[in-house]
Write a protein that holds these residues in place. Structure first.
Motif, short mmCIF file in Angstrom:
data_model
loop_
_atom_site.label_atom_id
_atom_site.label_comp_id
_atom_site.label_asym_id
_atom_site.label_seq_id
_atom_site.Cartn_x
_atom_site.Cartn_y
_atom_site.Cartn_z
N PRO A 1 -71.32 43.99 32.20
CA PRO A 1 -72.50 43.96 32.76
C PRO A 1 -73.93 43.68 32.10
N GLU A 2 -74.69 43.20 32.81
CA GLU A 2 -76.02 42.63 32.16
C GLU A 2 -77.05 43.69 32.38
N LEU A 3 -77.99 43.96 31.56
CA LEU A 3 -79.33 44.77 31.92
C LEU A 3 -80.34 44.09 31.21
N ALA A 4 -81.41 44.10 32.17
CA ALA A 4 -82.71 43.31 31.51
C ALA A 4 -83.11 44.34 30.13
N LEU A 5 -83.81 43.24 29.34
CA LEU A 5 -84.17 44.17 28.14
C LEU A 5 -85.38 44.93 28.55
N GLY A 6 -85.45 46.27 27.80
CA GLY A 6 -86.49 47.21 28.05
C GLY A 6 -85.97 48.02 29.07
N LEU B 1 -79.84 32.54 24.01
CA LEU B 1 -79.68 34.00 24.72
C LEU B 1 -79.66 34.98 23.48
N ASP B 2 -80.74 35.82 23.24
CA ASP B 2 -80.49 36.79 22.44
C ASP B 2 -79.98 37.99 23.10
N ILE B 3 -78.80 38.44 22.81
CA ILE B 3 -78.07 39.49 23.44
C ILE B 3 -77.91 40.93 22.54
N THR B 4 -78.31 41.83 23.27
CA THR B 4 -78.31 43.24 22.57
C THR B 4 -77.19 44.05 23.20
N PRO B 5 -76.14 44.06 22.50
CA PRO B 5 -74.84 44.82 22.90
C PRO B 5 -75.35 46.44 23.03
#
Ligand code: SF4
Length: 357
Positions: free
Chosen positions: A271-276, A310-314
């Motif tokens: 699942p994706e979640l907006a940064l912040g 796309l910069d991805i933070t897992p």
């Protein structure tokens, strides 16, 4: 329009070269059929031959006939496609197989115009299927052919520009044999691809091994790499997101199937979640858990699509106690054995890292 060589002379030169130096042992050059040629052509779009070979072999083993591919679940198709990129190709591949199976009785149509009515088949792919598998006279214009023809005639401009593309099609039509002839048309299409892939390469073309050297204007100018013209520069925008690796007490992680449109359409992803946004708050509000979970942010990495980065933070989130049961379109999977799901490439990489913890 530049001055062109005489078509028969061009054909004589390249076909003589093909007999001696052309590639003849690629897997899709054996047991040639419209199905095998079509499959290879779709896979080869924007992808190197060496990358395609294992995927082609795996598809043929899993789906020996177009009807087998048509009857397969889309998840099985996407699973086998995982890592090849440009997933719209896989979805169109599946739709096309279903149309050939249901509307054409399992036989690919036998004209360029009809082939182009099928999903994912443009003019060049239709030309390749018609000429290689059916011996029909049909020009092609893939990236390799564009490069050879643009250099041969020192054609200015970027081939993505419609005027330049139109000229290249006219040149390709001029040089392509005009009559049905099984092996000649097949070999002509193949040699045009081979010349671009093995001799007239993007950088450091091997002009001394090229059958067209004496007529090549770019070679005469001493600057073959100046053609074809480059795409006008545009900086890709950057976007950022978090991917939530929700892990239950049994060590399984949650994947969800993405909508058909948009990036990684139809594939399974975290699942994706907006940064912040806070992952722990999100899990509580979504009732994935009843106690605030621990959240461990991993190092960000960049995944590049054709139109943006796309910069991805897992973020690894340990859920406790037992989270709610996954709804349809969601699945709890073992990171070491996610099963037959089509996975986005970064998700596959993260699952492998999770399996090693
Ligand atoms: Fe390409 Fe060189 Fe051949 Fe010209 S001579 S078509 S630049 S390989």
């Amino acid at each position: 329009m530049p001055a062109l060589m005489e078509a028969q002379q061009f054909q004589r030169l390249v076909l003589a070269w093909y007999r001696q130096h052309g590639r003849k042992d690629l897997p899709w050059q054996q047991d040639i059929s419209p199905y095998r040629v079509w499959l290879s052509e779709i896979m080869l779009q924007q992808t190197q031959v060496t990358t395609v070979i294992p995927y082609f072999n795996a598809f043929i083993e899993a789906f020996p006939k177009v009807e087998d591919l048509a009857a397969a679940a889309i998840d099985d198709v996407l699973h086998l496609w995982t890592g090849l990129g440009y997933y719209a190709r896989a979805r169109n591949l599946h739709k096309c197989a279903q149309m050939v199976s249901e509307q054409w009785g399992g036989e690919f149509p036998r004209s360029v115009a009809e082939l182009q009515t099928l999903p994912g088949i443009g003019r060049s792919t239709a030309g390749a299927i018609a000429s290689i598998a059916m011996g029909l006279p049909a020009p092609i214009l893939d990236g390799n052919v564009k490069r050879v023809l643009a250099r041969l005639h020192a054609l200015e401009g970027w081939p993505g520009n419609s005027q330049v593309q139109k000229q290249l099609w006219q040149i390709s039509e001029h040089y392509t044999p005009a009559r049905p002839a099984k092996s000649k048309n097949r070999d002509f299409t193949q040699v045009m691809m081979d010349l671009g892939a093995t001799v007239c390469k993007r950088s450091k073309p091997r002009c001394d091994a090229c059958p067209l050297m004496e007529s090549c204007i770019a070679f005469g100018q001493g600057k073959p790499e100046a053609y074809p013209g480059k795409k006008p520069k545009q900086d890709k925008p950057c976007k950022s997101t978090q991917l939530l690796m929700l892990q239950n007490p049994a060590g399984q992680v949650l994947l969800e199937q993405r909508p058909d449109s948009g990036i990684w359409g139809g594939l399974w992803s975290f699942p994706e979640l907006a940064l912040g946004q806070d992952p722990a708050d999100h899990c509580l509000s979504q009732q994935w858990c009843t106690q605030a979970p621990s959240a461990e942010h991993w190092n960000s990495f960049r995944h590049t699509f054709s139109h943006y980065h796309l910069d991805i933070t897992p973020v690894l989130v340990q859920l406790k106690p037992l989270p709610r049961v996954a709804e349809p379109g969601h699945a709890w999977v073992d990171p070491a054995d996610p099963g037959q799901l089509g996975l986005a490439a970064p998700v596959k990489k993260l699952l492998q890292q999770l399996a090693q913890i």
